[in-house]
Design an enzyme around this catalytic site. Structure first.
Site, PDB file in Angstrom:
ATOM      1  N   ARG A 163      21.205 -76.665 -75.501  1.00  0.00           N
ATOM      2  CA  ARG A 163      21.996 -75.485 -75.843  1.00  0.00           C
ATOM      3  C   ARG A 163      21.747 -75.100 -77.296  1.00  0.00           C
ATOM      4  O   ARG A 163      21.720 -75.939 -78.195  1.00  0.00           O
ATOM      5  CB  ARG A 163      23.473 -75.813 -75.637  1.00  0.00           C
ATOM      6  CG  ARG A 163      24.460 -74.821 -76.231  1.00  0.00           C
ATOM      7  CD  ARG A 163      25.880 -75.285 -75.949  1.00  0.00           C
ATOM      8  NE  ARG A 163      26.880 -74.468 -76.628  1.00  0.00           N
ATOM      9  CZ  ARG A 163      28.200 -74.552 -76.399  1.00  0.00           C
ATOM     10  NH1 ARG A 163      28.649 -75.424 -75.511  1.00  0.00           N
ATOM     11  NH2 ARG A 163      29.046 -73.785 -77.038  1.00  0.00           N
ATOM     12  N   ARG A 174      30.037 -66.188 -70.221  1.00  0.00           N
ATOM     13  CA  ARG A 174      29.935 -67.321 -69.304  1.00  0.00           C
ATOM     14  C   ARG A 174      30.306 -66.873 -67.892  1.00  0.00           C
ATOM     15  O   ARG A 174      31.373 -67.189 -67.364  1.00  0.00           O
ATOM     16  CB  ARG A 174      30.819 -68.468 -69.788  1.00  0.00           C
ATOM     17  CG  ARG A 174      30.331 -69.071 -71.093  1.00  0.00           C
ATOM     18  CD  ARG A 174      31.150 -70.274 -71.494  1.00  0.00           C
ATOM     19  NE  ARG A 174      30.657 -70.839 -72.738  1.00  0.00           N
ATOM     20  CZ  ARG A 174      31.106 -71.962 -73.294  1.00  0.00           C
ATOM     21  NH1 ARG A 174      32.080 -72.638 -72.695  1.00  0.00           N
ATOM     22  NH2 ARG A 174      30.607 -72.405 -74.431  1.00  0.00           N
ATOM     23  N   GLU A 188      24.507 -79.778 -77.023  1.00  0.00           N
ATOM     24  CA  GLU A 188      24.559 -80.266 -75.639  1.00  0.00           C
ATOM     25  C   GLU A 188      23.210 -80.092 -74.945  1.00  0.00           C
ATOM     26  O   GLU A 188      22.594 -79.029 -75.035  1.00  0.00           O
ATOM     27  CB  GLU A 188      25.647 -79.521 -74.875  1.00  0.00           C
ATOM     28  CG  GLU A 188      27.030 -79.751 -75.469  1.00  0.00           C
ATOM     29  CD  GLU A 188      28.075 -78.797 -74.912  1.00  0.00           C
ATOM     30  OE1 GLU A 188      29.258 -79.122 -75.041  1.00  0.00           O
ATOM     31  OE2 GLU A 188      27.709 -77.744 -74.370  1.00  0.00           O
TER      32      GLU A 188
END
Length: 245
Positions: free
Chosen positions: A119, A190, A103
């Protein structure tokens, strides 16, 4: 499409994931019939060719460019771009900006070059100084790429999608711009979704301008846009809801 052989070499629907694109000329009130770009752009030996999350851009000369990703002839991930010089009638996909990444997001630099920010799955729980987004630059629509000085060590991540965006504004009659970057600002989880700003085309991201949006854990994806010259919007997956604006 990413796990094992969910997508494979070839072009047909029973072989590989299909890359579809549709357009709207009335702000999304209606949409064209989707056009299949798979045979137009994908190499037959690639396991996968797919859009990357986020938004595309229009270059100064009108070229449409959006970030793409895929799996090569060995099934390993790569990041690249896909572009059109005739308003989206025909598309071309570039050489790999980087391998082992997926990504990604893109911006046009003031020089006219394209910066791709990708990423890297190897950053997951990588606590070393090499944790950082993989950043590449191209001056020829992805025919060739060079590594940016900030690659792998500047913009940390827990292996998650991130967003890179150029915002334009006018100051004292002069048109200016800044780069904005958003992601979970962590090497391990995250969480701590943060917006960072660069005034020098991504060479530096001064910590005094970081803006923490959400310190809790979530899925962590985000997408930035300009509402107007004074207002920036962001849609992100936070700790309180999957869709937060």
């Amino acid at each position: 499409q990413w796990s094992k052989k969910g997508s494979q070499p070839g072009f047909d629907v029973k072989q590989t994931s299909q890359f579809m694109i549709a357009k709207s000329t009335d702000d999304g009130q209606s949409w064209s019939e989707p056009v299949n770009l798979t045979k137009m752009c994908k190499k037959e030996e690639w396991w996968l060719w797919a859009p990357a999350p986020g938004a595309g851009i229009t270059l100064d000369d009108g070229t449409l460019v959006f970030p793409t990703q895929g799996r090569d002839e060995d099934g390993d991930p790569f990041s690249n771009i896909t572009w059109s010089k005739n308003g989206g009638e025909t598309w071309h996909t570039s050489n790999f900006a980087s391998r082992g990444t997926n990504e990604n997001m893109i911006v046009q630099l003031r020089s006219g070059a394209i910066m791709l920010n990708a990423r890297n799955p190897k950053n997951k729980e990588n606590l070393s100084a090499t944790n950082g987004r993989v950043i590449s630059v191209s001056n020829d629509l992805g025919e060739t790429w060079v590594s940016h000085p900030t690659s792998q060590g500047t913009l940390i991540e827990p292996a998650c999608m991130a967003n890179l965006y150029r915002h334009f504004y006018t100051e004292n009659g002069v048109r200016k711009s800044i780069l904005l970057f958003s992601n979970p600002n962590s090497k391990v989880a995250r969480d701590h979704i943060t917006i960072k700003v660069s005034f020098d085309d991504g060479a530096t991201w001064p910590e005094k301008y970081w803006l923490l949006l959400d310190e809790g854990k979530g899925r962590g994806y985000s997408c930035i846009t300009s509402i107007d010259e004074q207002t920036i919007g962001i849609l992100y997956e936070g700790s309180q809801a999957d869709m937060t604006f």
